[in-house]
Design a protein around this motif. Structure first.
Motif, mmCIF file in Angstrom:
data_model
loop_
_atom_site.group_PDB
_atom_site.id
_atom_site.type_symbol
_atom_site.label_atom_id
_atom_site.label_comp_id
_atom_site.label_asym_id
_atom_site.label_seq_id
_atom_site.Cartn_x
_atom_site.Cartn_y
_atom_site.Cartn_z
ATOM 1 N N PRO D 98 37.653 34.660 14.687
ATOM 2 C CA PRO D 98 36.612 35.500 14.174
ATOM 3 C C PRO D 98 37.410 36.563 13.470
ATOM 4 O O PRO D 98 37.048 37.646 12.073
ATOM 5 C CB PRO D 98 36.130 36.168 15.504
ATOM 6 C CG PRO D 98 36.234 35.253 16.793
ATOM 7 C CD PRO D 98 37.487 34.636 15.817
ATOM 8 N N ALA D 99 39.024 37.105 13.525
ATOM 9 C CA ALA D 99 39.573 37.734 12.745
ATOM 10 C C ALA D 99 39.587 36.949 11.551
ATOM 11 O O ALA D 99 39.536 37.998 10.348
ATOM 12 C CB ALA D 99 40.980 38.340 13.122
ATOM 13 N N ASN D 117 34.216 28.150 12.523
ATOM 14 C CA ASN D 117 34.295 27.501 13.725
ATOM 15 C C ASN D 117 33.742 28.515 14.612
ATOM 16 O O ASN D 117 34.336 29.043 15.382
ATOM 17 C CB ASN D 117 36.076 27.388 13.791
ATOM 18 C CG ASN D 117 36.295 27.105 14.848
ATOM 19 O OD1 ASN D 117 35.772 26.113 15.618
ATOM 20 N ND2 ASN D 117 37.850 26.415 15.325
ATOM 21 N N ARG D 118 32.370 28.011 15.454
ATOM 22 C CA ARG D 118 31.785 28.684 16.570
ATOM 23 C C ARG D 118 32.773 28.131 18.043
ATOM 24 O O ARG D 118 32.714 29.739 18.539
ATOM 25 C CB ARG D 118 30.815 27.917 16.368
ATOM 26 C CG ARG D 118 29.878 28.221 17.758
ATOM 27 C CD ARG D 118 28.701 28.860 17.669
ATOM 28 N NE ARG D 118 28.318 26.740 17.679
ATOM 29 C CZ ARG D 118 26.621 26.761 16.863
ATOM 30 N NH1 ARG D 118 25.820 27.261 17.224
ATOM 31 N NH2 ARG D 118 27.116 25.315 17.069
ATOM 32 N N ASP D 119 33.612 27.424 17.810
ATOM 33 C CA ASP D 119 33.950 27.286 19.018
ATOM 34 C C ASP D 119 35.196 28.798 19.408
ATOM 35 O O ASP D 119 35.924 28.896 20.772
ATOM 36 C CB ASP D 119 35.256 26.778 19.492
ATOM 37 C CG ASP D 119 34.523 25.272 18.969
ATOM 38 O OD1 ASP D 119 33.521 24.852 19.947
ATOM 39 O OD2 ASP D 119 34.933 23.768 18.741
ATOM 40 N N ALA D 120 35.760 29.007 17.645
ATOM 41 C CA ALA D 120 36.999 30.926 18.221
ATOM 42 C C ALA D 120 36.306 31.250 18.401
ATOM 43 O O ALA D 120 37.167 32.830 18.444
ATOM 44 C CB ALA D 120 37.326 29.932 16.378
ATOM 45 N N PHE D 121 34.700 31.740 18.275
ATOM 46 C CA PHE D 121 33.854 32.998 18.743
ATOM 47 C C PHE D 121 33.819 33.301 20.404
ATOM 48 O O PHE D 121 33.080 33.764 20.311
ATOM 49 C CB PHE D 121 32.354 33.555 18.028
ATOM 50 C CG PHE D 121 33.084 33.074 16.644
ATOM 51 C CD1 PHE D 121 33.532 32.354 15.663
ATOM 52 C CD2 PHE D 121 32.956 34.661 15.854
ATOM 53 C CE1 PHE D 121 34.164 32.840 14.298
ATOM 54 C CE2 PHE D 121 33.736 34.361 14.237
ATOM 55 C CZ PHE D 121 33.608 33.674 14.000
ATOM 56 N N THR D 122 35.304 33.631 21.142
ATOM 57 C CA THR D 122 35.021 33.735 21.989
ATOM 58 C C THR D 122 35.058 35.298 22.012
ATOM 59 O O THR D 122 34.914 35.919 21.077
ATOM 60 C CB THR D 122 35.787 33.349 22.700
ATOM 61 O OG1 THR D 122 37.385 33.981 22.215
ATOM 62 C CG2 THR D 122 36.253 31.445 23.264
ATOM 63 N N LEU D 151 33.885 22.912 15.565
ATOM 64 C CA LEU D 151 35.361 22.704 14.905
ATOM 65 C C LEU D 151 36.071 22.093 16.083
ATOM 66 O O LEU D 151 36.882 20.697 16.771
ATOM 67 C CB LEU D 151 35.748 23.503 14.093
ATOM 68 C CG LEU D 151 35.711 23.208 12.454
ATOM 69 C CD1 LEU D 151 35.809 24.355 11.703
ATOM 70 C CD2 LEU D 151 37.090 22.273 13.017
ATOM 71 N N SER D 152 36.412 22.903 17.195
ATOM 72 C CA SER D 152 37.511 22.425 17.795
ATOM 73 C C SER D 152 36.999 21.780 19.111
ATOM 74 O O SER D 152 37.860 20.937 18.858
ATOM 75 C CB SER D 152 37.772 24.435 18.867
ATOM 76 O OG SER D 152 38.699 24.778 18.167
ATOM 77 N N ARG D 153 35.848 22.136 19.202
ATOM 78 C CA ARG D 153 34.798 20.590 20.319
ATOM 79 C C ARG D 153 35.131 19.542 19.397
ATOM 80 O O ARG D 153 35.537 18.473 19.723
ATOM 81 C CB ARG D 153 34.008 21.153 20.216
ATOM 82 C CG ARG D 153 32.954 19.964 21.794
ATOM 83 C CD ARG D 153 31.846 20.707 22.308
ATOM 84 N NE ARG D 153 30.652 21.075 20.988
ATOM 85 C CZ ARG D 153 30.178 20.102 20.511
ATOM 86 N NH1 ARG D 153 30.570 18.585 20.969
ATOM 87 N NH2 ARG D 153 29.594 19.752 19.811
ATOM 88 N N LEU D 154 34.851 19.634 18.807
ATOM 89 C CA LEU D 154 34.732 17.894 17.270
ATOM 90 C C LEU D 154 35.732 17.851 17.458
ATOM 91 O O LEU D 154 36.092 16.633 17.601
ATOM 92 C CB LEU D 154 33.291 18.437 15.983
ATOM 93 C CG LEU D 154 31.892 19.025 16.863
ATOM 94 C CD1 LEU D 154 31.426 19.549 15.396
ATOM 95 C CD2 LEU D 154 31.919 17.629 16.498
#
Ligand code: TPP
Ligand code: TPP
Ligand code: SF4
Ligand code: SF4
Ligand code: MG
Ligand code: MG
Lengths: 626, 339, 339, 626
Positions: D98-99, D117-122, D151-154
């Protein structure tokens, strides 16, 4: 011995009245030339003459006696009218040895009075000065009124019974010369006599010796046939009434700084590293501890300016002074003061450059360094002193602006101002303009809002100068770009652009407070001479003389170089030509051309010497439109 | 200046609202925490303290300290702090600096600070590398070190910071390792109480560009064997079981095993931090492994007048006996009247 | 570099046609003569020597030496000499500097020069004053000294130059007094033969601004009592009748009378200039009167590789095994063709 | 894994051809963004695209993961035509968290491709980036083509059985992104595969991991429904034939210095103190020891330049580099090189100022410092690099002039040039112009006359560069003013004036050797855009586009700032308006106004960023005469 006696003793020789006289003393560094000149200056000022001086130091401490490298000179212009320069050429030249003659002869007017210490014209000394034959007798000096005086021998004669060593006797001979010229120009000896009294209070023999020698010089003038007339330069009548003293540029700078600190209620912190010709400011200030002055002789120029910045952060008046090479070294730290928006005064006593250059000679080649010599867009306020006495007002003004705008102010002086002296109308200390540091000194003033170290005064754009040690005012500053208002670190693109513009606007805002620029001469016309710094006197004199000759010329002196006063562009546009004489390779002329896209022309002589009235008149005439 | 009475403070009182921007895992975090704890313990509130720094990762320190702070330019913190301390003797001043900041570009100001003995507490974060500029060797890097600027290995012989300091007339020399909070607290407290330049060398790990630089001293398993904690008036003993001592044979230190060769506690060198003669402090400043344990704690603490006190006392003394008459100063000795 | 065979030279061969512009009576004259004699004796001709200086009276030195010469800017001679020596290891380099030039503005370059051990012979003219700028106090001036810039007396604690040098890893430290030609010759010869930074402190009289600064050591009547000439491998004896000795008690020196208290030559400290451990050199560097005789001669002479050798050896080593193919360098690892 | 396999595998998805694409990668400093960008650049260059890049570094080393302060960006422009800039705005933006989205979103074109990278949008990361709600789902990104990839998960899925720590897995995810964009733009994977092979040669598990992840990214593009088309940017056809490589400005600078030293037969001595963004020049040069390069990491910038001066006195090619604050520190010593008239090259890789300023951002605010930032009249030659590849020729030229004129040459680069990269046509080493140091290396050449260290070459006014170590050539130099010819110390007034003029004339003489200035566009007309340094690409592109739109505009790039080429005044005079865009507050515009007394106008955006084509087109149009 009774000084009054000397002065009262009516001379039996006739007196010729002169409007003004330029006298130059020259001799070995060890001959006490600077002292002799200063005492003659004081005596001239004391009788109401206007005076202006130009000491011409050698670069060596004390090169071997008799060498050209060791010659020290001192020129004094004293006048019954208001004068602005130490004079182009000397009417009288006193030389203590052949090297002094060789080095300084070119300054003497045709038909000028040349007084030479014949005893020093030995074959050894002649050889050292590069003379194949004795100029005192081979006719090469026929164009002058030559007076050969056996100065050393006569001094010795006067001291015969005192049991002094020959070295001690030699050291007295400057008082013989002084006595002689005092007689020649009807100066009152009391000041000299008092000084001898004080200086040698603990050494009665030397006191007696110098008094005797001084009298011997006086009597020599009166009694021998050599000198047939005396000269009288009456008191000046066109000098504004007031209390006066003689002052050098460096001393006036020091006094201006102290006065400003007193008026602002801030202790003066002066960080400096010795360098010619700025060191004397340190020497003066180190003696003013009763005014709360802290002098810090730093390990180098960088530490000097950094300590001043630290003191300024700590709410003292941080000042540093140096010459050109020192400014180069300080430039990174000046940038820090610009970024942290702290008050800071930096004095640059310019000397001949580049590099070590001509350390004891004058020059004004640091203007562009002052304006632009830092990384990034790094504007500071810049102003320049025009003459020794003017240094007081300029230093005071520099402090005032630094404190009120929270901005580094670079004050330009130069070697000729620093060491030159002239009468100064002493200001009334109580009437000096107030300086309000307006410290933010209590958290109450924040009304519960968070502290904003980069909040802005709408008028000056200044940020608050925050008092350290007060609870609730803790904050942090530094050299990385700041968010406006909060003062936090910011890498934001738009903010950076805004801050670059803001720092420039802050300096530019100073222009709003400047008085209208005063042109000497017609409001418009053929040619305007624009100067900054020490050429002021020569340029103004040249312009006044040409006006008297009917030329349409005017003069404008720029005290402020950054910002330029708002009206300068308009003024320049009213003349057909603009001429900018400088002791550099053309610096202000570049600034003016850039600012106004006008084809201003420069005149330059970069010779380590003040510009002369004569050369400026010639240059102006040459540039006058056909 | 008489010290104000201590007030009750928490480390949190010295934290600011600024994001701490060191790399995760950097030794600087522990040092920041140690200083904040030490200040809280000391009881001088933040508004009577100023933190000054140069440039480098370590020099970010002032932003994270709820005191007055100045993050200045590379190497110049000692000079800025000197001006500040002269102007404001009422403030306690802490300086944060790196091995590059203070021993490379700032070396001259550093030695002059020590010589003058300005009352400033110097925290030198020695990570033996340039962190902020991403990994060039520093004046404390080992000979032969391969870094970005020395791909074939450095040919520079390093400084020993504490030895430089003692050579430059340091009155107070302390040392601790970032991970050792206990010794850190002791040294910081001693520095806070010292009047003069208190030089503290902190072995700090830069886990990005010089990871493990101090592992040979810092990791738990070896720390007791490879370092020795100096305590004033105490014999120099070390080792996990405190079964080893250091004794002085003439001017040379020797490590011995307690109870061996007929040597016991009585033979150990008794540390005198207040020894006016700096020779032993110099010896300690250079003592290091593998032969010797590296000294930690307060190597030297000898008082002499602080520069800021002297300069201000001189001003006060003159001011007390000479009136400050501005008009008289302007007049000079020989004014005259016109008109 | 193998040293060329010495040639027969006279001091005059090192004189130039420039007028010497020091004040009559200045101690600099004697030092100039001493160096010219030492160089003549050494037998390296002037064209294989360079003299580098900063700014100050002393720094005028290069103009009077018939060698290659560089009179540079204030404080920077060590840096200029370092670049020159790296570029020209074939030249012998002498550096002339003052107490202000090298310990005030140039302090940082000075300590880094010593740390790196660049092969340069440093002549520090210590007159405890700024001569060229006409009489301000310097970093070696006594505490309390009244000068132009300290009319009420200086509050600066001075450096001991030799101690600063040892703290900065100096391998060679020598000392002599301007008026002592004999010791001067010895020290200069030793420095000339040393490979690395040879630091020589010369006590020099500035008869104009600080006359008599070293009289307590220099004048004939007291010299033997107030100074001690160190000789490698010899017991430290001094006094006009060589009837006094210095012995070491632990880390402290003690002066004793030969034959008193049962002490004899055998008890005197035997000077070891080559002691790898610098602790004793540090002690000697600080030893001074009135309690102790001030050491003269070679205080320390310990070889370690010179920086210029190391840097050039590394270049040579890499060059020997990697071809210098400019085209390949320009091409980089992944060139491609267009068209 | 077989890269060729990947490349060969024909895609079943359609391909759209684009002339050019601008892609920007953004993520945490630890995300390998710069590496990812560089590898994509290399692959694009390898298929014959023209490329230009703009890395956008954070100032922190590695600010806490997920914070705005820690975001690193890399922009690449790749094209089938000759391009001059890294592009104003991105067609594709890849954000790793997000940053990165928050900080770089403004660079993405409307309707541009946004890969996140959706995984980083915590929620934690969103909060750190200042998002109250998740922008991936709240509609705020509707103006873009948004592709959310886990991205992270994949990445984790692809590595499941390798036994890597989660930290190690995280470190691989940039290869997923790279694989995906390689697929998207039909890049050949072979270069990447080879680099992975080499880099992880000794760590087979990591090698395998990265190869797998890269392939996973590629396959993801090919196999999922998310991406419907691929893009093709054909090889550029208007690029001059030759051998090319991709090169950054700092590397090209280093190579230029080495090449010049080789061609001059002088060892290169490089004295430097690390500073962003100049440090990489040191890093490169330290690796070139086989070319005889001596790198000296000095204790500070002053020592660095002084050592280079010492080396130059010792007949090596003395060079130093730094950024603005370092130039400020070096300024006193540069004056010494001016006075001693020794060859010296000073590189200034400019960054945002003043003071510490914006260390990782670009700016061109050191021009006036370069020209004037020294005490006294202290002229040096100044030239500026216009783009990364141009750095080679400029560095080479700087060395040539320094050596032949015995003059310090200040070479201006900047952050965007230093770190930006573009294809460079590799010169033929053998054909590089000769540089003859013409050392005075034997006393015989004196013919029995005394050595004159300040004798003059009539053409260049250069003094002899005297070989040290040669009998009969002993001489002394220094920073005090010199007599011309003899080089002895001189305090003579007339000589000083002459020497000040001479030092300027020496620099001015360089202008005689410069080729005629080449204007792009009409010979005369409505408006001339004049630039120096890195705005070259944007300004030229803007002018070319406006010419295509029929406007009477032309462009002139000034490589030489001191001296200015002789024909510049004439050229400027042929246009109704002159516009000078700069990333500073108006510096060249001041120089031109001063030089030609012409009313040139400036355009400035001082935001730490390159000027864009778009803003320059707007500015030009605004300044066109009505
Ligand atoms: C005048 C100047 N020169 C160089 C730099 C670049 N610079 C910033 S920090 C630094 C060194 C950092 O090393 P150190 O002081 O050891 O601090 P660390 O980052 O390791 O904590 C350098 C060379 C600068 N900011 N200013
Ligand atoms: C940058 C700079 N700062 C200051 C000076 C002025 N300066 C010249 S020599 C000198 C000090 C001289 O003292 P020292 O080094 O002890 O030499 P000495 O004259 O006593 O032999 C100073 C301050 C200078 N030339 N350059
Ligand atoms: S680079 Fe090293 S010293 Fe700097 S913050 Fe990161 S870990 Fe700490
Ligand atoms: S001022 Fe002092 S040091 Fe300088 S030349 Fe004169 S006597 Fe020597
Ligand atoms: Mg570090
Ligand atoms: Mg001295």
């Amino acid at each position: 011995m009774d000084g009054q006696g000397l002065a009262a003793a009516a001379s039996h020789k006739p007196t010729e009245t002169r409007e003004a006289v330029v006298i130059r003393f020259a001799g070995d560094s060890g001959d006490g030339i600077q002292l002799t000149g200063a005492q003659f200056t004081a005596a001239s000022a004391a009788v109401g003459n206007d005076t202006a001086t130009f000491p011409d130091f050698p670069a060596e401490i004390r090169a071997p006696a008799g060498t050209l490298a060791g010659v020290s000179g001192y020129q004094l212009h004293f006048s019954s009218r208001d004068i602005l320069t130490p004079g182009d050429r000397a009417d009288v030249l006193v030389v203590m040895n052949p090297a002094a003659l060789a080095a300084h002869r070119r300054w003497l007017q045709r038909n000028g009075v040349l007084i030479a210490n014949r005893d020093a014209f030995t074959s050894k000394n002649l050889a050292m000065a590069g003379y194949a034959a004795d100029p005192l007798s081979d006719g090469t000096l026929d164009e002058y009124q030559l007076f050969c005086v056996d100065l050393s021998r006569l001094t010795g004669d006067a001291l015969q019974d005192l049991g002094l060593s020959s070295k001690e006797v030699e050291r007295c001979k400057n008082y013989f010369a002084l006595g002689l010229v005092f007689w020649l120009f009807e100066r009152k000896p009391d000041l000299v006599l008092r000084e001898i009294d004080q200086k040698f209070a603990s050494k009665p023999i030397l006191r007696e010796a110098n008094l005797r020698v001084f009298r011997a010089g006086w009597d020599y003038g009166e009694n021998t046939e050599l000198f047939r007339i005396r000269y009288r330069v009456p008191a000046a009548s066109d000098i504004a009434p007031g209390r006066y003293r003689s002052i050098s540029g460096n001393e006036a700078t020091a006094l201006g700084l102290v006065a400003a600190s007193q008026k602002a209620g801030l202790a003066l912190f002066y960080g400096s590293y010795p360098i010619t010709p700025a060191s004397d400011i340190l020497h003066y200030l180190a003696g003013y501890k009763e005014f709360g002055v802290r002098t810090f002789q730093a390990e180098d120029e960088i530490a000097a300016v950094c300590a001043a910045i630290g003191a300024s952060f700590g709410n003292q008046l941080g000042v540093t002074a140096t010459s050109g090479p020192g400014i180069a070294l300080k430039s990174e730290a000046i940038g820090l003061a610009v970024m942290t928006e702290l008050p800071l005064v930096i004095v640059d006593v310019q000397r001949g450059g580049p590099s070590t250059g001509l350390p004891t000679k004058t020059e004004q080649a640091d203007l562009l360094q002052a304006l632009y010599g830092r990384n990034g867009e790094c504007p500071v306020a810049v102003l320049a002193i025009q003459s020794p006495a003017d240094a007081f007002a300029c230093a005071y003004e520099a402090c005032r602006i630094a404190v009120q705008y929270r901005v580094p102010v670079l004050l330009l002086s130069d070697g000729s101002i620093a060491n030159g002296a002239e009468p100064w109308r002493i200001p009334d200390a109580a009437a000096l303009p107030a300086i309000d540091p307006a410290l933010l000194d209590s958290a109450e003033a924040l009304n519960g809002e968070p502290l904003q170290p980069y909040a802005r005064d709408p008028e000056t754009l200044a940020r608050p100068w925050i008092k350290l040690g007060v609870a609730g005012l803790e904050h942090r500053i530094g050299g990385i770009e700041k968010w406006d208002k909060t003062g936090h670190i910011s890498y934001d693109a738009a903010n950076h652009h805004a801050m670059v513009k803001l720092r420039q606007a802050k300096v530019d805002a100073i222009a709003k407070t400047l008085p209208p620029s005063a042109v000497t001469g017609p409001d418009s016309g053929d040619l305007l001479v624009v100067t900054w710094g020490s050429p002021w006197g020569s340029a103004l004199t040249a312009v006044l003389e040409l006006q008297a000759e009917g030329k349409s010329v005017a003069h404008l002196q720029l005290r402020w170089l950054s910002p330029l006063p708002a009206d300068v562009g308009d003024i320049l546009g009213r003349y057909k030509r603009v001429l900018v004489p400088e002791i550099n390779n053309g610096q202000l002329v570049k600034v003016l051309r850039a600012a106004y896209a006008m084809d201003c022309q420069g005149y330059q002589r970069i010779a380590g010497q003040p510009l002369t009235v004569g050369e400026l008149k010639a240059a102006i005439v040459e540039h006058l439109p056909a | 200046m008489t010290a104000p009475a201590p007030v009750a403070l928490k480390p949190k009182d010295f934290q600011t609202d600024q994001d701490v921007r060191w790399c995760p895992g950097c030794g600087d975090y522990a040092i920041l925490a140690a200083v904040q704890r030490a200040l809280a313990k000391q009881g001088v509130p933040g508004h009577l303290i100023a933190t000054v720094a140069g440039i480098g990762c370590s020099s970010r320190f002032p932003y994270y300290m709820n005191t007055f702070g100045f993050h200045s330019i590379h190497g110049r913190a000692p000079a800025i702090a000197t001006g500040l301390k002269i102007a404001r003797p009422d403030l306690q001043i802490w300086m944060a600096t790196g091995d590059g900041d203070s021993l490379s570009i700032g070396g001259n100001h550093f030695i002059h600070l020590l010589r003058r003995n300005v009352d400033i507490k110097v925290l030198l974060f020695n990570n033996r590398i340039y962190g902020l500029t991403k990994g060039q060797y520093s004046p404390t890097s080992e000979f032969g070190k391969k870094t970005k600027s020395t791909p074939y290995g450095s040919v520079d012989h390093p400084f020993k910071p504490a030895a430089v300091a003692v050579g430059a007339e340091a009155g107070f020399v302390g040392r601790f390792i970032d991970v050792d909070a206990k010794v850190g607290a002791e040294v910081l407290a001693a520095a806070a109480a010292y009047k003069g330049t208190a030089f503290i060398e902190i072995y700090q790990n830069c886990n990005i560009f010089n990871d493990g630089a101090w592992d040979h001293l810092a990791v738990k398993e070896v720390r007791a064997e490879q370092t020795i904690l100096l305590e004033h008036g105490q014999p120099m003993l070390f080792g996990a079981n405190r079964d080893k001592g250091v004794r002085l044979v003439g001017t040379r230190p020797q490590v011995f095993q307690l109870g061996h060769d007929g040597l016991g506690i009585g033979d150990a060198w008794v540390h005198d931090a207040h020894d006016a003669d700096p020779v032993r402090a110099f010896l300690l400043a250079r003592m290091e492994g593998p032969e010797f344990p590296t000294p930690m704690g307060v190597l030297r603490s000898v008082q002499r007048p602080a520069y800021d006190e002297l300069i201000n006392a001189q001003v006060a003394e003159v001011a007390a006996r000479k009136p400050a008459d501005l008009q008289k100063l302007l007049d000079g000795p020989h004014p005259w009247l016109v008109g």
